[in-house]
Design a protein around this motif. Structure first.
Motif, PDB file in Angstrom:
ATOM      1  N   VAL A 174       2.806  -5.011   8.629  1.00  0.00           N
ATOM      2  CA  VAL A 174       4.104  -4.128   8.351  1.00  0.00           C
ATOM      3  C   VAL A 174       4.786  -4.729   8.522  1.00  0.00           C
ATOM      4  O   VAL A 174       5.262  -5.916   9.126  1.00  0.00           O
ATOM      5  N   LEU A 175       6.005  -4.806   7.371  1.00  0.00           N
ATOM      6  CA  LEU A 175       7.299  -5.344   7.424  1.00  0.00           C
ATOM      7  C   LEU A 175       8.542  -4.276   7.683  1.00  0.00           C
ATOM      8  O   LEU A 175       8.370  -3.128   7.112  1.00  0.00           O
ATOM      9  N   ALA A 176       9.489  -4.692   8.108  1.00  0.00           N
ATOM     10  CA  ALA A 176      10.566  -3.788   8.333  1.00  0.00           C
ATOM     11  C   ALA A 176      11.952  -4.086   7.362  1.00  0.00           C
ATOM     12  O   ALA A 176      11.913  -5.457   7.040  1.00  0.00           O
ATOM     13  N   LEU A 177      12.585  -3.066   6.895  1.00  0.00           N
ATOM     14  CA  LEU A 177      13.649  -3.570   5.770  1.00  0.00           C
ATOM     15  C   LEU A 177      15.047  -2.699   6.421  1.00  0.00           C
ATOM     16  O   LEU A 177      15.171  -1.691   6.852  1.00  0.00           O
ATOM     17  N   ASN A 178      16.134  -3.452   6.618  1.00  0.00           N
ATOM     18  CA  ASN A 178      17.409  -3.054   6.829  1.00  0.00           C
ATOM     19  C   ASN A 178      18.299  -3.518   5.747  1.00  0.00           C
ATOM     20  O   ASN A 178      17.882  -4.194   4.748  1.00  0.00           O
ATOM     21  N   ALA A 179      19.701  -3.483   5.827  1.00  0.00           N
ATOM     22  CA  ALA A 179      20.633  -3.860   5.209  1.00  0.00           C
ATOM     23  C   ALA A 179      20.601  -5.343   4.713  1.00  0.00           C
ATOM     24  O   ALA A 179      21.112  -5.774   3.750  1.00  0.00           O
ATOM     25  N   LEU A 209       0.854  -1.242   0.021  1.00  0.00           N
ATOM     26  CA  LEU A 209      -0.047   0.128   0.078  1.00  0.00           C
ATOM     27  C   LEU A 209       0.817   1.177  -0.078  1.00  0.00           C
ATOM     28  O   LEU A 209       0.711   2.269  -0.645  1.00  0.00           O
ATOM     29  N   THR A 210       2.003   1.153   0.802  1.00  0.00           N
ATOM     30  CA  THR A 210       2.608   2.569   0.877  1.00  0.00           C
ATOM     31  C   THR A 210       3.946   1.940   1.800  1.00  0.00           C
ATOM     32  O   THR A 210       3.999   1.053   2.261  1.00  0.00           O
ATOM     33  N   HIS A 211       5.009   3.148   2.014  1.00  0.00           N
ATOM     34  CA  HIS A 211       5.914   2.724   2.738  1.00  0.00           C
ATOM     35  C   HIS A 211       6.472   4.122   3.464  1.00  0.00           C
ATOM     36  O   HIS A 211       6.171   5.279   3.021  1.00  0.00           O
ATOM     37  N   VAL A 212       7.001   3.879   4.807  1.00  0.00           N
ATOM     38  CA  VAL A 212       7.494   5.323   5.257  1.00  0.00           C
ATOM     39  C   VAL A 212       8.950   5.162   5.995  1.00  0.00           C
ATOM     40  O   VAL A 212       9.406   3.815   5.968  1.00  0.00           O
ATOM     41  N   PRO A 213       9.506   6.332   6.009  1.00  0.00           N
ATOM     42  CA  PRO A 213      10.982   5.956   6.718  1.00  0.00           C
ATOM     43  C   PRO A 213      11.112   5.291   7.908  1.00  0.00           C
ATOM     44  O   PRO A 213      10.054   5.091   8.850  1.00  0.00           O
ATOM     45  N   GLY A 214      12.236   4.827   8.275  1.00  0.00           N
ATOM     46  CA  GLY A 214      12.390   3.906   9.213  1.00  0.00           C
ATOM     47  C   GLY A 214      12.513   4.725  10.650  1.00  0.00           C
ATOM     48  O   GLY A 214      12.392   3.964  11.675  1.00  0.00           O
ATOM     49  N   SER A 215      12.285   5.734  10.498  1.00  0.00           N
ATOM     50  CA  SER A 215      12.405   6.815  11.809  1.00  0.00           C
ATOM     51  C   SER A 215      11.167   6.879  12.353  1.00  0.00           C
ATOM     52  O   SER A 215      10.545   7.455  13.217  1.00  0.00           O
ATOM     53  N   LYS A 216       9.987   6.538  11.395  1.00  0.00           N
ATOM     54  CA  LYS A 216       8.465   6.622  11.648  1.00  0.00           C
ATOM     55  C   LYS A 216       7.792   5.294  12.217  1.00  0.00           C
ATOM     56  O   LYS A 216       8.180   4.264  11.733  1.00  0.00           O
ATOM     57  N   THR A 230       4.335   5.495  12.556  1.00  0.00           N
ATOM     58  CA  THR A 230       2.716   5.816  12.264  1.00  0.00           C
ATOM     59  C   THR A 230       2.595   6.134  10.526  1.00  0.00           C
ATOM     60  O   THR A 230       3.487   6.566  10.119  1.00  0.00           O
ATOM     61  N   ALA A 231       1.524   5.858   9.980  1.00  0.00           N
ATOM     62  CA  ALA A 231       1.330   5.994   8.776  1.00  0.00           C
ATOM     63  C   ALA A 231      -0.125   6.397   8.538  1.00  0.00           C
ATOM     64  O   ALA A 231      -0.996   5.693   9.043  1.00  0.00           O
ATOM     65  N   HIS A 232      -0.417   7.485   7.756  1.00  0.00           N
ATOM     66  CA  HIS A 232      -1.697   7.718   7.486  1.00  0.00           C
ATOM     67  C   HIS A 232      -2.130   7.115   6.193  1.00  0.00           C
ATOM     68  O   HIS A 232      -1.504   7.397   5.038  1.00  0.00           O
ATOM     69  N   LEU A 233      -3.406   6.444   5.921  1.00  0.00           N
ATOM     70  CA  LEU A 233      -3.474   5.442   4.986  1.00  0.00           C
ATOM     71  C   LEU A 233      -4.674   5.958   4.381  1.00  0.00           C
ATOM     72  O   LEU A 233      -5.920   6.048   4.996  1.00  0.00           O
ATOM     73  N   GLU A 234      -4.645   6.197   3.012  1.00  0.00           N
ATOM     74  CA  GLU A 234      -5.883   6.607   2.072  1.00  0.00           C
ATOM     75  C   GLU A 234      -6.481   5.152   1.600  1.00  0.00           C
ATOM     76  O   GLU A 234      -5.932   4.363   1.375  1.00  0.00           O
ATOM     77  N   LEU A 235      -7.788   5.188   1.901  1.00  0.00           N
ATOM     78  CA  LEU A 235      -8.744   4.177   1.794  1.00  0.00           C
ATOM     79  C   LEU A 235      -9.668   4.033   0.293  1.00  0.00           C
ATOM     80  O   LEU A 235     -10.237   5.265   0.190  1.00  0.00           O
ATOM     81  N   SER A 236     -10.265   2.968   0.067  1.00  0.00           N
ATOM     82  CA  SER A 236     -11.115   3.077  -0.945  1.00  0.00           C
ATOM     83  C   SER A 236     -12.420   2.348  -0.407  1.00  0.00           C
ATOM     84  O   SER A 236     -12.717   1.662   0.340  1.00  0.00           O
ATOM     85  N   PRO A 237     -13.791   2.776  -0.954  1.00  0.00           N
ATOM     86  CA  PRO A 237     -14.883   2.355  -0.492  1.00  0.00           C
ATOM     87  C   PRO A 237     -15.151   0.644  -0.848  1.00  0.00           C
ATOM     88  O   PRO A 237     -14.552   0.104  -1.499  1.00  0.00           O
TER      89      PRO A 237
END
Length: 1180
Positions: free
Chosen positions: A707-712, A683-690, A692-699
């Motif tokens: 949620v999945l976390a990504l490192n090196a 759906l979206t992704h946010v920086p590792g420092s955040k 929370t995420a504001h998600l826009e939805l459909s009817p």
């Protein structure tokens, strides 16, 4: 980690199998013959095996078979070597004791019963041939370093043609590069040769694929001459500059070897492989590049191979025609060659004739539609006889590529043959008309069970037959209503499709076939299975050597399906090693080694689907102190939804352990349990420092988030899903995209659009409101509402009329926004008017300009694509050039009123006409007009040769140009002397009349090379010259060939090199003997102190003593060993060897014997020696 699943490809194969079946009549019913198997049109046979010509057919009653050979009846009973298989038309020819070529020819099979006759293609039988290479003796090829070279292969002509490759005597392929490469003709080209190219085993092999035999050409020896070694020796001897010119080759600009000149043309057939070749030479090696002047190369069909020398386009289409440019460049220059490619086409099917089953008094048609370039000719036959010679039938009418049947009668069954042909090939197809009255029957096996994975397509088959053709309806379980609309789609052949199968779709389905004579039904069953999923995937591992590693792979699957677990290493099988232990849900590797590092994949297969996941293993050395271990982060936890609104939500989470590698970003995924349950989408992704995420939805979506976390190191495992959040249905926010309107026939309008997904629908009950009106005519819109389709056909429209169309989305909650209006046109038809006021202006001998009046737009009846000018050379105005040239075509796109005709033949009569064309095709042609091209300069004379070469005169003979391009007014002969260093002398010129074909040049210098330049001229000037060289002989009695060789620069250079080599060897021998070790003569000489020169004694060929002072010096330019030692292998040979017997010495050790045998040769070689004899006084 990597995932793959089966789905789309399987569905594509299924739907092609279900929907692509032709009409099949059950074999227990009366029917005309149908050819089911036949040999290929071009059938190349192996002369070592029996000949089998296939012809199989079916029909009721079973057909009988007959053959023709070369157009006449082939009576197999008269040939004991030929037999026909039982209940078959297949011929078997026993060639034992016979030559296979006896049975070469054109064969055609006919299968016949009382309802009609079907015929096969013309089968051309040819014997494969793999002839031996002609005997030859390849002389060594000598070439100076840096020069260009071609090693010719010239294989024997075989059938089919052989495959060429170059190898050495050890059957190893010769290395190739941009400098050395094999051309399409099989020859080996060197852009420039290097000394390392010298070898004696350049061997060309020809492999004949049909007989799997290989023929070998005699080895070719290549000697690359390099003068550097000679230059160094001479420089040391004489303290001078090089005797020869610089040993390094002179750099050259690129030159095209294949093809020659600046332009060429090539024709290729549609569907074949186009290969354009640019073979160049030059120093440094030229680099080759390709471009298309009239467009881009087609993606996925284009490759540039053989070190950029060959441009290859597979499956050629009409769009591949145009001009292609090959560019060759090195640091000296850049050159271009343009290749004009034209695409022709053998006939290919647009609509293949199909069998027709009709009930009495029904009507129907057989369509045979083919295309090609040029346009194919359609010929019809009935039961193998041309239709014009067949019995008349008032209920049958032939209209071009269509046969129309009206109110057919019982007994009028027949097989119709359609032949579409042009100059490049033909297509032949059989299609029968079978007049039957038959109640419906369902051909699909009863109680068949279909299994499908949830959320995939399901196809339920209901193959039926009847006459009239039955209508198919479907029911489910005990329901009385037919299955129509979402989620069902009924295809024309009776197949029922469920686009997204769910568990509730499982059950019994009833297929009903009904016509005017009766009814039949069949039951089938659908089972919707749960998909296979890997719940716990293997993780990235870092293991120390000699430790154990465990990869886990836990899977969930449908309990009714049998799973099979497979483990792979680097996409291959696991090593056959007892250290690898495979369990039901894990892989254990004991005592890990460095070789165990790699990517491991677990695959869970069932009969319907599979799932896979991969992880990497890194093996490190065991360390005394624990190393820092970097791993992917732990999954986030505690997902929470806040600030919930109809179209948005706030998602928060707590990050997991980073494992020594900071988190770069968080990836938010969602699944929709309403429309696509079990499938997760980003759906979206946010920086590792955040967090929370504001998600826009459909009817109308049932959301769950993770949620999945990504490192090196990689991605973490997914978090546990959030609580489900359901958005309410709403009217559509958007309408379908990709709306288009166009015609497929001259009287219809097809409206197309891209269907919307469930996520775009915003609610249940998605439908489409299709609207159209004639532009600038209708004020009101005509509309229809449809569901589960992506197109709608409007029939009965006027030809090529603009229409406004739009498509609006509708669901149970309302309608979508006002859709955009798109303008399209109904179908095109052929133009009806030819261009008027056609004129031509001849600009010069090779260029003309054609003018015409554009046709009125209404007569185009379609999108104006442009105008085509057809022109051809009717005849030459010169009596010697009367050949007719094939018709040519130039296309001028757009609304043009003139165009240029380039490349015309001078002094010729041309005819031409002009036609307008649209998207449907060409209109009628204008009347043929003619024009004449003026004279031009002539081509090269056809030949120039020297027939008599004497002391001071030469006789030249020539032939007139093949392309005279006008009346010849004479010839111009220029010639000049060429000396041994290839310098040119003054130019002499001689004018000759047009009626002469030879001339004798007197008063020439004897033993002199001359270069001749000879060209023809017309009133427009002189044409290109042909050149030749010749040498006057030194002595009339000496053959002219010897005189020619003696004056060749390479021959003189070779003689000089041999003389210099002998001189150098003698000088080195003398010097080394003067520096020799202790032996009686040497001791005598060392004791002698008289500085005076001792002359040589003429009577016994001995030398006097020599001075050990000033005169004891190396010869000028000679080199001596630094330690004064003379090696045995170079200078310590016995003088007995030179005398051929025992040698005799004086008391002082000097040699007194006379030379004989070898010594005579030695004296002869020393006589002209330029070495100063005062510098030595003893041979020993």
């Amino acid at each position: 980690m990597e995932r793959t699943r089966a789905g789309a490809a399987v569905f594509l194969m299924l739907i092609l199998g279900h929907l692509g079946n032709a009409l099949e009549v059950p074999l227990d019913l009366a029917q005309p013959p149908t050819i089911t198997q036949q040999s290929p049109k071009d059938y190349i046979i192996d002369p070592r095996e029996n000949i089998v010509i296939h012809c199989e057919a079916k029909g009721k009653p079973h057909p009988s078979f007959s053959w023709t050979r070369n157009g006449t009846h082939f009576d197999i009973d008269q040939d004991p070597k030929v037999t026909m298989r039982p209940r078959s038309g297949t011929l078997v020819v026993d060639i034992s004791g016979e030559k296979a070529e006896t049975y070469e020819g054109i064969y055609q099979c006919t299968a016949r019963n009382k309802h009609g006759a079907a015929v096969s293609n013309n089968i051309i039988i040819r014997q494969s041939r793999s002839p031996l290479w002609s005997k030859e003796r390849n002389e060594p090829i000598r070439v100076q370093e840096g020069e260009a070279l071609v090693l010719h292969c010239r294989p024997p002509a075989g059938l089919p043609p052989p495959i060429i490759f170059w190898m050495d005597v050890n059957f190893q392929r010769l290395p190739q590069s941009s400098r050395v490469f094999q051309a399409l003709n099989g020859d080996l080209y060197f852009s420039n040769v290097l000394t390392e190219d010298s070898r004696n085993d350049y061997i060309c092999y020809a492999r004949f694929p049909h007989t799997q035999t290989i023929q070998q050409k005699q080895p070719i020896t290549l000697l690359v001459l390099n003068l550097d070694a000679f230059n160094e020796t001479v420089a040391a001897l004489f303290n001078e500059t090089d005797f020869f010119s610089d040993g390094s080759a002179e750099e050259r600009k690129p030159t095209f070897l294949i093809p020659s000149g600046s332009s060429s043309s090539k024709m290729v057939l549609r569907g074949q492989v186009l290969e354009l070749e640019c073979v160049t030479e030059g120093l440094p090696t030229p680099e080759v590049s390709w471009s298309k002047l009239s467009g881009e190369f087609p993606d996925k069909r284009t490759s540039i191979v053989t070190f950029q020398k060959i441009l290859r386009i597979v499956n050629v289409s009409d769009a591949d025609a145009g001009e292609y440019r090959c560019t060759a460049h090195n640091r000296l220059a850049s050159i271009h060659h343009t290749i004009r490619v034209t695409v022709k086409a053998a006939p290919y099917w647009i609509t293949t004739p199909r069998n027709l089953v009709l009930a009495p008094r029904e009507k129907g048609q057989i369509i045979c539609r083919a295309s090609g370039t040029p346009k194919p000719t359609i010929n019809w036959a009935m039961n193998g006889i041309p239709i014009e010679n067949s019995p008349e039938d008032s209920n049958r009418k032939v209209e071009g590529d269509t046969i129309i049947f009206e109110e057919v009668q019982t007994g009028s069954s027949a097989v119709y043959q359609c032949n579409a042909s042009n100059e490049y090939g033909y297509l032949l197809s059989n299609a029968f008309v079978n007049v039957l009255s038959e109640t419906p029957r369902v051909l699909t096996p009863a109680n068949q069970v279909y299994q499908v994975i949830r959320n995939n397509h399901a196809l339920l088959d209901c193959s039926s037959f009847g006459s009239p053709i039955p209508k198919i309806t479907w029911f489910k379980d005990s329901q009385s209503s037919t299955l129509e609309g979402d989620p069902y789609l009924l295809h024309e052949n009776g197949t029922l499709e469920i686009y997204v199968a769910q568990a509730l779709n499982s059950g019994k389905y009833i297929c009903v076939a009904r016509n005017t004579l009766g009814i039949a039904e069949n039951h089938v069953y659908l089972e919707v299975k749960e998909p296979t999923r890997i719940l716990k995937q293997p993780k990235y591992k870092v293991a120390q050597r000699n430790r154990n590693v465990v990869f886990e792979c836990k899977v969930k699957h449908d309990p009714t399906l049998i799973p099979i677990m497979i483990w792979l290493k680097d996409n291959g099988e696991l090593p056959d090693d007892e250290r690898f232990l495979v369990d039901s849900d894990s892989l254990t590797i004991t005592d890990v080694t460095e070789n165990d590092a790699g990517t491991y994949t677990c695959i869970m297969n069932t009969t319907l689907d599979h799932d896979s996941a991969s992880a990497e293993l890194t093996v490190v050395e065991a360390a005394p102190t624990p190393a820092v271990i970097y791993e992917q982060p732990d999954p986030p936890t505690d997902l929470e939804l806040t600030d919930m609104k109809p179209r948005s939500v706030q998602l928060t989470w707590i990050p997991g352990e980073e494992h020594n590698s900071p988190i770069h970003k968080f990836v938010i995924q969602y699944t929709d349990s309403l429309h696509d349950h079990g499938h997760w989408h980003n759906l979206t992704h946010v920086p590792g420092s955040k967090t929370t995420a504001h998600l826009e939805l459909s009817p109308y979506v049932h959301y769950s988030f993770r949620v999945l976390a990504l490192n090196a190191v990689g991605l973490s495992d997914p978090s546990n899903p959030s609580h489900m959040y359901k958005t309410n249905p709403a009217a559509p926010d958007e309408n379908p995209s990709g709306v288009k309107g166009f015609g497929t026939e001259h009287d219809n309008l097809m409206i197309l659009w891209k269907p919307m997904s469930g996520l775009q629908a915003n609610g249940p009950g998605l439908q489409y409101k299709v609207m159209w009106r004639q532009k600038d005519v209708d004020k009101n819109w005509t509309s229809v509402t449809v569901a589960n389709v992506s197109k709608f056909m409007v029939s009965g429209t006027p030809t090529f009329t603009p229409y406004e169309v739009k498509v609006q989305a509708i669901n149970n909650n309302g309608i979508g926004p006002d859709p955009a209006v798109v303008t399209g046109h109904s179908g095109e038809d052929l133009p009806v008017q030819a261009p008027d006021s056609v004129q031509v202006l001849v600009l010069n001998s090779t260029l003309a300009e054609v003018h015409w009046e554009p046709v009125p737009p209404k007569t185009v009846r379609g999108h104006l694509k442009g105008y085509k000018v057809y022109y051809w050379l009717e005849r030459s105005l010169h009596k010697h050039n009367s050949h007719r040239v094939e018709q040519q075509l130039l296309t001028f796109s757009g609304n043009k009123s003139h165009g240029m005709l380039p490349g015309l033949q001078p002094y010729s009569l041309y005819l031409f006409n002009v036609r307008v064309f649209n998207g449907k095709g060409e209109g009628p042609a204008s009347s043929n007009l003619q024009f004449e091209t003026p004279e031009g300069v002539p081509g090269r004379p056809s030949f120039l040769r020297i027939t008599n070469s004497n002391l001071n005169n030469l006789t030249l003979e020539w032939g007139p140009p093949n392309d005279r391009n006008g009346h010849l007014t004479g010839y111009i002969l220029k010639y000049q002397q060429v000396n041994n260093s290839n310098e040119l002398g003054p130019m002499e010129e001689l004018a000759l009349p047009a009626n002469k074909t030879s001339v004798t040049l007197p008063n020439l210098k004897y033993s002199t090379r001359y270069k001749f330049y000879f060209n023809a001229k017309t009133g427009q000037g002189a044409g290109p010259a042909i050149t030749e060289e010749a040498v006057t002989i030194m002595d009339e009695a000496m053959p002219s060939r010897q005189a020619d060789i003696a004056t060749q620069g390479w021959f003189i250079g070779l003689m000089c090199a041999i003389a210099l080599l002998i001189l150098v060897l003698l000088i080195i021998c003398f010097i080394k003997r003067n520096k020799g070790g202790k032996y009686p003569v040497k001791e005598k000489e060392d004791a002698h102190t008289d500085p005076e020169f001792q002359p040589m004694k003429e009577d016994d060929c001995t030398f006097g003593e020599y001075s050990d002072t000033e005169d004891h010096k190396p010869l000028k330019g000679s080199r001596t060993p630094s330690n004064g030692t003379v090696h045995r292998d170079s200078s310590d040979d016995s003088l007995v060897d030179y005398g051929g017997g025992d040698g005799q010495f004086n008391e002082d050790g000097s040699f007194i014997g006379q030379y004989s045998g070898k010594s005579s040769i030695r004296e002869t070689a020393e006589a002209p020696s330029p070495v100063n004899t005062t510098a030595m006084n003893s041979f020993v």
